[in-house]
Design a protein around this motif. Sequence first.
Motif, mmCIF file in Angstrom:
data_model
loop_
_atom_site.group_PDB
_atom_site.id
_atom_site.type_symbol
_atom_site.label_atom_id
_atom_site.label_comp_id
_atom_site.label_asym_id
_atom_site.label_seq_id
_atom_site.Cartn_x
_atom_site.Cartn_y
_atom_site.Cartn_z
ATOM 1 N N PRO A 1 -30.940 7.060 52.062
ATOM 2 C CA PRO A 1 -32.313 6.301 52.039
ATOM 3 C C PRO A 1 -32.158 4.930 52.848
ATOM 4 C CG PRO A 1 -31.481 5.959 49.880
ATOM 5 C CD PRO A 1 -30.222 6.911 50.738
ATOM 6 N N GLU A 2 -31.109 4.862 53.723
ATOM 7 C CA GLU A 2 -30.776 3.372 54.126
ATOM 8 C C GLU A 2 -32.113 3.245 55.050
ATOM 9 O OE1 GLU A 2 -27.791 1.685 58.024
ATOM 10 O OE2 GLU A 2 -27.163 3.374 56.688
ATOM 11 N N ALA A 3 -32.639 3.927 56.106
ATOM 12 C CA ALA A 3 -34.034 3.351 56.838
ATOM 13 C C ALA A 3 -34.889 3.153 55.914
ATOM 14 C CB ALA A 3 -34.177 4.530 57.667
ATOM 15 N N ALA A 4 -35.232 3.729 54.786
ATOM 16 C CA ALA A 4 -36.332 3.549 53.935
ATOM 17 C C ALA A 4 -36.117 2.167 53.234
ATOM 18 C CB ALA A 4 -36.441 4.593 52.886
ATOM 19 N N ILE A 5 -34.723 1.874 52.951
ATOM 20 C CA ILE A 5 -34.265 0.534 52.328
ATOM 21 C C ILE A 5 -34.749 -0.535 53.057
ATOM 22 C CG2 ILE A 5 -32.678 -0.915 51.349
ATOM 23 C CD1 ILE A 5 -31.672 1.892 50.035
ATOM 24 N N ARG A 6 -34.432 -0.443 54.426
ATOM 25 C CA ARG A 6 -34.771 -1.462 55.333
ATOM 26 C C ARG A 6 -36.048 -1.658 55.548
ATOM 27 N NH1 ARG A 6 -30.135 -2.910 58.347
ATOM 28 N NH2 ARG A 6 -28.303 -1.758 58.461
ATOM 29 N N ALA A 7 -36.874 -0.697 55.599
ATOM 30 C CA ALA A 7 -38.369 -0.848 55.875
ATOM 31 C C ALA A 7 -39.003 -1.333 54.493
ATOM 32 C CB ALA A 7 -38.991 0.650 55.997
ATOM 33 N N LEU A 8 -38.580 -1.194 53.231
ATOM 34 C CA LEU A 8 -39.107 -1.678 52.161
ATOM 35 C C LEU A 8 -38.703 -3.142 51.633
ATOM 36 C CD1 LEU A 8 -39.047 1.553 49.853
ATOM 37 C CD2 LEU A 8 -40.972 0.427 51.112
ATOM 38 N N ARG A 9 -37.002 -3.426 51.978
ATOM 39 C CA ARG A 9 -36.479 -4.751 51.563
ATOM 40 C C ARG A 9 -36.835 -4.778 50.141
ATOM 41 N NH1 ARG A 9 -39.234 -7.484 55.783
ATOM 42 N NH2 ARG A 9 -39.103 -9.392 54.244
ATOM 43 N N PRO A 10 -36.429 -4.025 49.353
ATOM 44 C CA PRO A 10 -36.585 -4.116 47.618
ATOM 45 C C PRO A 10 -35.930 -5.283 47.159
ATOM 46 C CG PRO A 10 -35.355 -2.287 48.231
ATOM 47 C CD PRO A 10 -35.701 -2.777 49.448
ATOM 48 N N LEU B 1 -26.064 -2.826 51.176
ATOM 49 C CA LEU B 1 -27.228 -2.926 52.305
ATOM 50 C C LEU B 1 -28.355 -3.690 51.403
ATOM 51 C CD1 LEU B 1 -28.966 -2.238 54.638
ATOM 52 C CD2 LEU B 1 -29.533 -0.176 53.587
ATOM 53 N N VAL B 2 -28.598 -3.357 50.297
ATOM 54 C CA VAL B 2 -29.759 -4.050 49.599
ATOM 55 C C VAL B 2 -29.422 -5.293 49.519
ATOM 56 C CG1 VAL B 2 -30.712 -4.287 47.012
ATOM 57 C CG2 VAL B 2 -30.354 -2.136 48.017
ATOM 58 N N GLY B 3 -28.019 -5.883 49.172
ATOM 59 C CA GLY B 3 -27.561 -7.180 49.136
ATOM 60 C C GLY B 3 -27.750 -7.894 50.380
ATOM 61 N N SER B 4 -27.469 -7.112 51.560
ATOM 62 C CA SER B 4 -27.694 -7.616 52.773
ATOM 63 C C SER B 4 -29.079 -8.138 53.198
ATOM 64 C CB SER B 4 -27.181 -6.979 53.943
ATOM 65 O OG SER B 4 -27.894 -5.952 53.893
ATOM 66 N N LEU B 5 -30.007 -7.393 52.441
ATOM 67 C CA LEU B 5 -31.498 -7.692 52.733
ATOM 68 C C LEU B 5 -31.987 -8.927 51.653
ATOM 69 C CD1 LEU B 5 -32.594 -4.009 53.285
ATOM 70 C CD2 LEU B 5 -32.483 -5.899 54.813
ATOM 71 N N GLY B 6 -31.177 -9.260 50.851
ATOM 72 C CA GLY B 6 -31.742 -10.254 49.697
ATOM 73 C C GLY B 6 -31.853 -9.501 48.368
ATOM 74 N N GLY B 7 -31.546 -8.537 48.403
ATOM 75 C CA GLY B 7 -31.943 -7.817 46.785
ATOM 76 C C GLY B 7 -30.737 -7.399 45.881
ATOM 77 N N ARG B 8 -30.857 -6.842 44.995
ATOM 78 C CA ARG B 8 -29.986 -6.625 44.292
ATOM 79 C C ARG B 8 -29.901 -5.333 43.505
ATOM 80 N NH1 ARG B 8 -26.872 -10.014 40.797
ATOM 81 N NH2 ARG B 8 -28.079 -11.893 41.673
ATOM 82 N N THR B 9 -28.896 -4.593 43.375
ATOM 83 C CA THR B 9 -28.687 -3.219 42.707
ATOM 84 C C THR B 9 -28.441 -3.458 41.314
ATOM 85 O OG1 THR B 9 -27.860 -2.389 44.885
ATOM 86 C CG2 THR B 9 -27.581 -1.088 42.909
ATOM 87 N N VAL B 10 -29.150 -2.331 40.329
ATOM 88 C CA VAL B 10 -29.020 -2.448 39.004
ATOM 89 C C VAL B 10 -29.023 -1.049 38.515
ATOM 90 C CG1 VAL B 10 -30.236 -4.696 38.755
ATOM 91 C CG2 VAL B 10 -31.581 -2.334 38.483
ATOM 92 N N VAL B 11 -28.357 -0.713 37.457
ATOM 93 C CA VAL B 11 -28.167 0.364 36.538
ATOM 94 C C VAL B 11 -29.310 0.204 35.439
ATOM 95 C CG1 VAL B 11 -26.817 2.256 35.671
ATOM 96 C CG2 VAL B 11 -26.398 0.995 37.720
ATOM 97 N N VAL B 12 -30.078 1.404 35.090
ATOM 98 C CA VAL B 12 -30.867 1.519 33.876
ATOM 99 C C VAL B 12 -30.449 2.615 33.122
ATOM 100 C CG1 VAL B 12 -32.694 0.360 34.857
ATOM 101 C CG2 VAL B 12 -32.551 2.693 35.028
ATOM 102 N N PRO B 13 -30.342 2.613 31.764
ATOM 103 C CA PRO B 13 -29.976 3.778 31.002
ATOM 104 C C PRO B 13 -30.715 5.325 31.344
ATOM 105 C CG PRO B 13 -30.483 1.902 29.710
ATOM 106 C CD PRO B 13 -31.117 1.685 30.954
ATOM 107 N N PHE B 14 -30.085 6.166 31.091
ATOM 108 C CA PHE B 14 -30.478 7.552 31.561
ATOM 109 C C PHE B 14 -30.445 8.369 30.150
ATOM 110 C CE2 PHE B 14 -26.261 8.205 31.426
ATOM 111 C CZ PHE B 14 -25.820 9.724 31.353
#
Length: 700
Positions: A642-651, A670-683
Amino acid sequence: MTADASSTTDYLNRLTTALDELDLSRVADWGSRLARLGGNGRRLLVAGNGGSAAQAQHLTAELVGRFQTERPPMSALALHAETSSVTAISNDYGYEHVFARQVRAHARPGDTVLLMSGSGRSANLLRAAEAAREVGAVTWALTGPAPNPLAALVDEAVTVTAQAVSTVQECHLVVIHLLCAAMDAAVAAREAVAADAAGSGPPVPPPSSTSSPEPVGERRPAAARGVRANLVVVGDAFLDHDHLGRVERVASDEPALVVAGGTTHKRPGGAALAAVLSARQGHAVTLVTALGRDAGGDRLRTLLDEARVEVVDLGLDGPTAVKTRIRAAGRTLMMLDEHDVCPPVGREGETALAAARRVLMAAGGVLVSDYGRGVAAHTDLRAALAEAARRSPLVWDPHPRGAVPVPNTAVVTPNSREARGIASLAGSDTLSDDVEAARAVGRAWGPVQVALTRHEHGAVLLADADLAPLVVPTRVAAGRKADPCGAGDFFAGHLAAMLAGGRLPSEAVASAVWAASAYVAGGGPRFLDDPPDGGSPMAGLANAEPAAAARGAIELARAVRARGGTVVAAGGCFDLLHIGHVRLLEQARQLGDCLIVCLNSDDSLSRLKGPSRPIVPAAQRALMLEALASVDAVLVFEEDTPEAAIRALRPGIWVKGGDYSGMKIPEDELVGSLGGRTVVVPFVAGWSTSSLIESARTLR
């Protein structure tokens, strides 16, 4: 037939099919906008590789020179033709940066960058699109079949449904010539309006009483008749003041809220707001209205000019009406309406009326935005509107103190309260009461289709008073502090533009509901503070329909960021939706102001999971995800990641399931370079698509 003749016939058939599927209304709209672009001193930058580079240079030559008719030259640059820059940048930075660096050097806010690619996957064009967005330029693309990364990344795209690159390039050449022809026509029309306003040239003849109207239900759309789908808005214009303050206490001497501090924003109101909102969606718009000769009128003229709305001024008998909203904590506390009704007086006499008739006769679609102050009731103007309604779709947005729609009106758009007032009915805002109100309006004003707007509940379309209604609910959550001001104007303008583009009323109403929902979710009139065409969160909402879901997702992300919200995104295949998916998405939605799901396409999923997958096609998977209350939009991507999608959305937040806990997440950097943060939620343990498929096989 010989083999050579057969292959020639097949080739021509493929070309004809591809040409038939071109989005001609968008091409015509681009031509109109190029005319305004040159008239406002802005420029067009074009880039492409190989054959597309040659076509890019062909286009710029036609614009700097001339196509068919004489007109002022337009500033247009083909970036590949800067050979020293191309070779130097390629040598120093790599070929993927060859266009992006030139865009950063040459493009300014409000300029347009057109990127041409047969595949839609060229890395240097994708980088150029990102650079254009960073500097506030508008991005267009001419590509091969959709979906593709470039079409998903730009503001607007015209795609060619053909597998052969040669067919794609031939269609692109046709588009280039159509663009130039539409631009020539728009420049000529603008000059004709200016000549009429200056009093030169004969007035347009009055409407003929012998012409016979086409039945409303059978009228061919403007685009089908080859009419340029520009939009004319007719109605009463105001100057709106929005004072945004804060409430910290209640007055000590009486039960009144005290609004402290804050700022006041001035913007167009009434029909002027409807015109600006339509222009912000990329349409060529002319406003026929009556403006006062005072400070308020001068300010309103400036705002309309900045929004690139052409104005035909009938002249107002009195001062400009000013409406003020006092707002705090995301809500309107009080509204002040200054000045009484001042009807238009036709200060310029026949000159202004002739100009109004001229633009109405040439309109692809007409919106009457009636605010009950006299413009829509003007006798001579109504005669011109009635004639225009025979030629092109006319949408009438009524007002309780306004005029009755002219004959041959295609669609009227009252809201629930207005419809009950028109029909003299009691009732509430229930669906049943709204349908009955729409029936009553249709009988009172018929034959006419009624698109009754239901605020946050969507709209009802009644094509005939005796038929079942089409009910269209909203698709985008508005949020707790959403400002609905202008949503009705946005809906009506979008509807008129869709009808002008040849869409059926049912398609147009559905698209208008979703577009107006996204407008409210994006902060309502707040986005008017952004520069026009400069990456506005609402740019391009003319395509806010299911087939443009990827674009809608990107627009929603921009809108949420524009109002200071947090964009949350999650990715996956979501083949056979199960409880684990639902819980993951519910938790993700709670982390921000919208949730956008990045969904693997069918080809992407097959490469990832094997040839037996997917079980459910991407279109159906997207619909099921959109049906979840937690999901605001879906973006389908073709790549393996989803790299291109993440670049387009900049979550701001990228969410992964708990099975990634303690693991390196591929998208984290990639998410960090766009100013975002990656998190994990329970499954939810024990649930997976693979296990469901295996269980089904065992049972079989």
